[in-house]
Design a protein around this motif. Structure first.
Motif, PDB file in Angstrom:
ATOM      1  N   GLY A  87       4.404  10.799 -11.605  1.00  0.00           N
ATOM      2  CA  GLY A  87       5.564  10.172 -10.735  1.00  0.00           C
ATOM      3  C   GLY A  87       5.558   9.310 -10.062  1.00  0.00           C
ATOM      4  O   GLY A  87       6.246   9.256  -9.166  1.00  0.00           O
ATOM      5  N   HIS A  88       4.741   8.165 -10.868  1.00  0.00           N
ATOM      6  CA  HIS A  88       5.059   6.231 -10.524  1.00  0.00           C
ATOM      7  C   HIS A  88       6.294   6.293 -11.369  1.00  0.00           C
ATOM      8  O   HIS A  88       6.386   4.881 -11.874  1.00  0.00           O
ATOM      9  CB  HIS A  88       3.748   5.873 -11.412  1.00  0.00           C
ATOM     10  N   ALA A  89       7.761   6.657 -10.556  1.00  0.00           N
ATOM     11  CA  ALA A  89       8.794   5.883 -11.028  1.00  0.00           C
ATOM     12  C   ALA A  89       9.276   5.080 -10.241  1.00  0.00           C
ATOM     13  O   ALA A  89       9.480   5.272  -9.079  1.00  0.00           O
ATOM     14  CB  ALA A  89       9.991   6.555 -11.607  1.00  0.00           C
ATOM     15  N   HIS A  90       9.451   3.581 -10.799  1.00  0.00           N
ATOM     16  CA  HIS A  90      10.664   2.893  -9.224  1.00  0.00           C
ATOM     17  C   HIS A  90      11.048   2.555  -9.734  1.00  0.00           C
ATOM     18  O   HIS A  90      11.979   2.199 -10.636  1.00  0.00           O
ATOM     19  CB  HIS A  90       9.352   0.953  -9.365  1.00  0.00           C
ATOM     20  N   ILE A 117       1.342  -1.043  -0.255  1.00  0.00           N
ATOM     21  CA  ILE A 117       0.304  -0.012  -0.105  1.00  0.00           C
ATOM     22  C   ILE A 117       0.653   1.155   0.253  1.00  0.00           C
ATOM     23  O   ILE A 117       1.660   1.348   0.922  1.00  0.00           O
ATOM     24  CB  ILE A 117      -1.150   0.139   0.921  1.00  0.00           C
ATOM     25  N   HIS A 118       0.696   1.949  -1.163  1.00  0.00           N
ATOM     26  CA  HIS A 118       1.349   3.150  -0.995  1.00  0.00           C
ATOM     27  C   HIS A 118       0.749   4.873  -0.851  1.00  0.00           C
ATOM     28  O   HIS A 118       0.050   4.882  -1.773  1.00  0.00           O
ATOM     29  CB  HIS A 118       1.996   3.076  -2.346  1.00  0.00           C
ATOM     30  N   THR A 119       2.368   5.586  -0.530  1.00  0.00           N
ATOM     31  CA  THR A 119       0.793   7.253  -0.261  1.00  0.00           C
ATOM     32  C   THR A 119       1.905   7.561  -1.493  1.00  0.00           C
ATOM     33  O   THR A 119       2.740   6.953  -2.197  1.00  0.00           O
ATOM     34  CB  THR A 119       0.772   7.632   1.322  1.00  0.00           C
ATOM     35  N   LYS A 127       6.927  11.903  -4.522  1.00  0.00           N
ATOM     36  CA  LYS A 127       7.639  10.755  -4.077  1.00  0.00           C
ATOM     37  C   LYS A 127       6.419   9.608  -3.702  1.00  0.00           C
ATOM     38  O   LYS A 127       5.324   9.905  -2.917  1.00  0.00           O
ATOM     39  CB  LYS A 127       8.606  11.429  -3.507  1.00  0.00           C
ATOM     40  N   MET A 128       6.707   8.518  -4.019  1.00  0.00           N
ATOM     41  CA  MET A 128       5.394   7.645  -3.364  1.00  0.00           C
ATOM     42  C   MET A 128       6.571   6.872  -2.216  1.00  0.00           C
ATOM     43  O   MET A 128       7.665   6.523  -1.828  1.00  0.00           O
ATOM     44  CB  MET A 128       5.117   7.025  -4.049  1.00  0.00           C
ATOM     45  N   ARG A 129       5.758   6.189  -0.806  1.00  0.00           N
ATOM     46  CA  ARG A 129       6.662   5.607  -0.446  1.00  0.00           C
ATOM     47  C   ARG A 129       5.487   4.036   0.626  1.00  0.00           C
ATOM     48  O   ARG A 129       3.981   4.690   0.233  1.00  0.00           O
ATOM     49  CB  ARG A 129       7.329   6.357   0.916  1.00  0.00           C
ATOM     50  N   GLU A 137      -2.795   7.884  -2.590  1.00  0.00           N
ATOM     51  CA  GLU A 137      -2.594   6.520  -1.903  1.00  0.00           C
ATOM     52  C   GLU A 137      -3.145   5.591  -3.076  1.00  0.00           C
ATOM     53  O   GLU A 137      -4.236   5.490  -3.933  1.00  0.00           O
ATOM     54  CB  GLU A 137      -3.727   6.474  -0.761  1.00  0.00           C
ATOM     55  N   HIS A 138      -2.180   4.434  -3.168  1.00  0.00           N
ATOM     56  CA  HIS A 138      -2.932   3.511  -4.288  1.00  0.00           C
ATOM     57  C   HIS A 138      -2.267   1.848  -4.378  1.00  0.00           C
ATOM     58  O   HIS A 138      -1.242   1.588  -3.270  1.00  0.00           O
ATOM     59  CB  HIS A 138      -1.958   3.715  -5.596  1.00  0.00           C
ATOM     60  N   ILE A 139      -2.341   1.218  -4.729  1.00  0.00           N
ATOM     61  CA  ILE A 139      -2.488  -0.191  -4.124  1.00  0.00           C
ATOM     62  C   ILE A 139      -1.029  -1.011  -4.772  1.00  0.00           C
ATOM     63  O   ILE A 139      -1.182  -0.033  -6.384  1.00  0.00           O
ATOM     64  CB  ILE A 139      -2.743  -1.278  -4.426  1.00  0.00           C
ATOM     65  N   MET A 140       0.484  -1.213  -4.520  1.00  0.00           N
ATOM     66  CA  MET A 140       1.423  -0.978  -5.322  1.00  0.00           C
ATOM     67  C   MET A 140       1.382  -3.018  -5.703  1.00  0.00           C
ATOM     68  O   MET A 140       1.660  -3.612  -4.572  1.00  0.00           O
ATOM     69  CB  MET A 140       2.520  -0.755  -5.289  1.00  0.00           C
ATOM     70  N   PHE A 141       0.950  -3.402  -6.533  1.00  0.00           N
ATOM     71  CA  PHE A 141       1.429  -4.685  -7.002  1.00  0.00           C
ATOM     72  C   PHE A 141       3.656  -4.968  -7.225  1.00  0.00           C
ATOM     73  O   PHE A 141       3.627  -4.599  -8.269  1.00  0.00           O
ATOM     74  CB  PHE A 141       0.606  -5.527  -8.336  1.00  0.00           C
TER      75      PHE A 141
HETATM   76 CU   LIG Z   1       3.660   3.166  -5.812  1.00  0.00          CU
END
Ligand SMILES: [Cu+2]
Length: 157
Positions: free
Chosen positions: A154-157, A74-76, A85-87, A108-112
């Motif tokens: 901004g969704h770079a991993h 679970i990310h914010t 930024k996401m964490r 907030e989102h879910i990250m698979f």
């Molecule tokens: Cu994420």
């Protein structure tokens, strides 16, 4: 209590039929889980949904499992020095009594994490949401096209 029971019955009845796309467990209602198609070798995918708490106690989304990926977080997202930024929310996501929490692009989102295969438009998949009080709820994610709701740039991993 009667309302809650009705919601549960409705969700159970529609789980196979489909047009309304929501799920319920105890006082929680989970509305419209959706995801976005990924590139063939993308390592991660995102998930979005809305959770409403009709109960009198707070609940917390503590974990998620899905057959499509090794791990689910679970990310914010937040602004740090002008950069999005996401964490990971390691303690999960609290849903206060009477609250509606929207997991959506840019928030907030879910990250698979560690996708086992490509997420393809039209190929819905399941996931199990695990709540501290309400327990486990299996939901179906509808897969939208890759560019759907392109707020989360901004969704770079
Ligand atoms: Cu994420």
């Amino acid at each position: 209590m009667k309302l809650v029971l009705l919601l549960s019955l409705t969700a159970a009845g529609l789980a196979t039929a489909a047009p309304a796309h929501d799920f319920a467990k105890g006082p929680l209602k989970i509305d419209h889980p959706w995801s976005r198609a990924t590139a063939p070798k993308a390592p991660v995918g995102a998930g979005f949904l809305t959770i409403q708490n009709f109960g009198k106690s707070p609940d917390r989304l503590v974990a998620i499992k899905s057959p499509i990926s090794d791990d689910v977080e679970i990310h914010t997202m937040s602004m740090t020095g002008g950069v999005m930024k996401m964490r990971e929310l390691k303690d999960g996501l609290t849903i206060a009594p009477g609250a509606e929490v929207k997991l959506q692009p840019g928030a907030e989102h879910i990250m698979f994490m560690g996708l086992k295969g490509q997420i393809k438009q039209g190929e819905d998949f399941t996931a199990t949401l695990i709540f501290e009080r309400a327990g486990e709820v299996e939901v179906t994610f509808k897969v939208e096209p890759a560019g759907a709701n392109p707020v989360a740039s901004g969704h770079a991993h």
